[in-house]
Design an enzyme around this catalytic site. Structure first.
Site, PDB file in Angstrom:
ATOM      1  N   CYS A  77      -2.473  -1.303  -3.851  1.00  0.00           N
ATOM      2  CA  CYS A  77      -3.325  -2.266  -4.696  1.00  0.00           C
ATOM      3  C   CYS A  77      -4.065  -2.485  -4.804  1.00  0.00           C
ATOM      4  O   CYS A  77      -5.122  -2.237  -4.453  1.00  0.00           O
ATOM      5  CB  CYS A  77      -1.394  -3.236  -5.935  1.00  0.00           C
ATOM      6  SG  CYS A  77      -1.577  -3.615  -6.760  1.00  0.00           S
ATOM      7  N   HIS A 177       2.569   1.370  -6.007  1.00  0.00           N
ATOM      8  CA  HIS A 177       3.007   0.727  -4.613  1.00  0.00           C
ATOM      9  C   HIS A 177       4.001   2.063  -3.865  1.00  0.00           C
ATOM     10  O   HIS A 177       5.179   2.432  -4.256  1.00  0.00           O
ATOM     11  CB  HIS A 177       4.167  -0.366  -5.252  1.00  0.00           C
ATOM     12  CG  HIS A 177       3.273  -1.643  -5.326  1.00  0.00           C
ATOM     13  ND1 HIS A 177       2.744  -2.712  -4.874  1.00  0.00           N
ATOM     14  CD2 HIS A 177       2.668  -1.968  -6.631  1.00  0.00           C
ATOM     15  CE1 HIS A 177       2.095  -3.140  -5.355  1.00  0.00           C
ATOM     16  NE2 HIS A 177       1.741  -3.271  -6.291  1.00  0.00           N
ATOM     17  N   GLU A 179       6.055   1.535  -1.489  1.00  0.00           N
ATOM     18  CA  GLU A 179       7.040   0.712  -1.116  1.00  0.00           C
ATOM     19  C   GLU A 179       8.084   0.744  -2.048  1.00  0.00           C
ATOM     20  O   GLU A 179       9.364   0.420  -2.066  1.00  0.00           O
ATOM     21  CB  GLU A 179       6.581  -1.083  -0.553  1.00  0.00           C
ATOM     22  CG  GLU A 179       5.922  -1.516  -1.539  1.00  0.00           C
ATOM     23  CD  GLU A 179       4.739  -1.564  -2.091  1.00  0.00           C
ATOM     24  OE1 GLU A 179       4.594  -2.221  -2.588  1.00  0.00           O
ATOM     25  OE2 GLU A 179       3.674  -0.662  -1.457  1.00  0.00           O
TER      26      GLU A 179
END
Length: 196
Positions: A77, A177, A179
């Site tokens: 990001c 993202h 994650e």
């Protein structure tokens, strides 16, 4: 294997740590240059604002450290945006690892800015995406985007088509993202860890 997450004044470090735990990996969170340079893999996360983040990195000499790293680095990001040459966010000169410039979404056609939510990534061209299907959905939160260029390894459309991932030498960046991107994101993190 020693995994390091670069500590600076940007969010989402905890969620990256949790994602790594889910795939059986531990990471050290540090702003210590020696630890960063000695790591096998480096993750450069980020949620925040470009100019204050760059100021923080420069004050601590981390800008030079990041540019000098020879092992694989993954920017996430804002981390990816800071690896570009320039950001329109508060007229910020960035690290210049990637040649692309970071621009603000126009919001034309009634598109909400920032883009928040799931969008697909396509035209995947990197070992980073091994086993990830073209047009897989990943999770985005951003009001700025990296333009397309020679270092683009994945694209996404949101009003305009932009670089959802970049690659140059040992440096990789993803706008989304991983994650928070379910199975596709998990696979991308595993692929990054497995990069030689």
């Amino acid at each position: 294997m020693k995994l390091v997450i670069i500590k600076y004044n940007a969010g989402n470090i905890q969620s990256v740590l949790y994602a790594l735990e889910r795939i059986g990996r531990e990471a050290v969170v540090t702003d210590d240059a020696a630890q960063i340079v000695a790591a096998d893999k480096v993750i450069f996360p980020g949620v925040g604002e470009a100019s204050t983040a760059m100021e923080y990195l420069r004050e601590r000499g981390l800008d030079a450290v990041i540019k000098g790293v020879r092992q694989p680095v993954l920017g996430i990001c804002l981390g990816m945006q800071l690896m570009c040459s320039y950001s329109e966010e508060n007229d910020t000169t960035c690290l210049g690892i990637f040649e692309e410039k970071v621009r603000k979404f126009s919001g034309e056609g009634g598109l909400k800015v920032p883009q928040i939510g799931w969008n697909n990534i396509y035209d995947l061209r990197s070992p980073l995406f091994e086993g990830v299907a073209d047009k897989s959905y990943c999770y985005f939160v951003h009001g700025y985007y990296a333009a397309l260029g020679e270092q683009t390894i994945a694209r996404t459309g949101y009003g305009e088509t932009f670089s959802s991932a970049l690659h140059r030498d040992n440096f990789y960046g993803v706008q989304f993202h991983p994650e928070k991107s379910a199975q596709a994101g998990e696979r991308i993190l595993r692929n990054f860890i497995d990069l030689i």
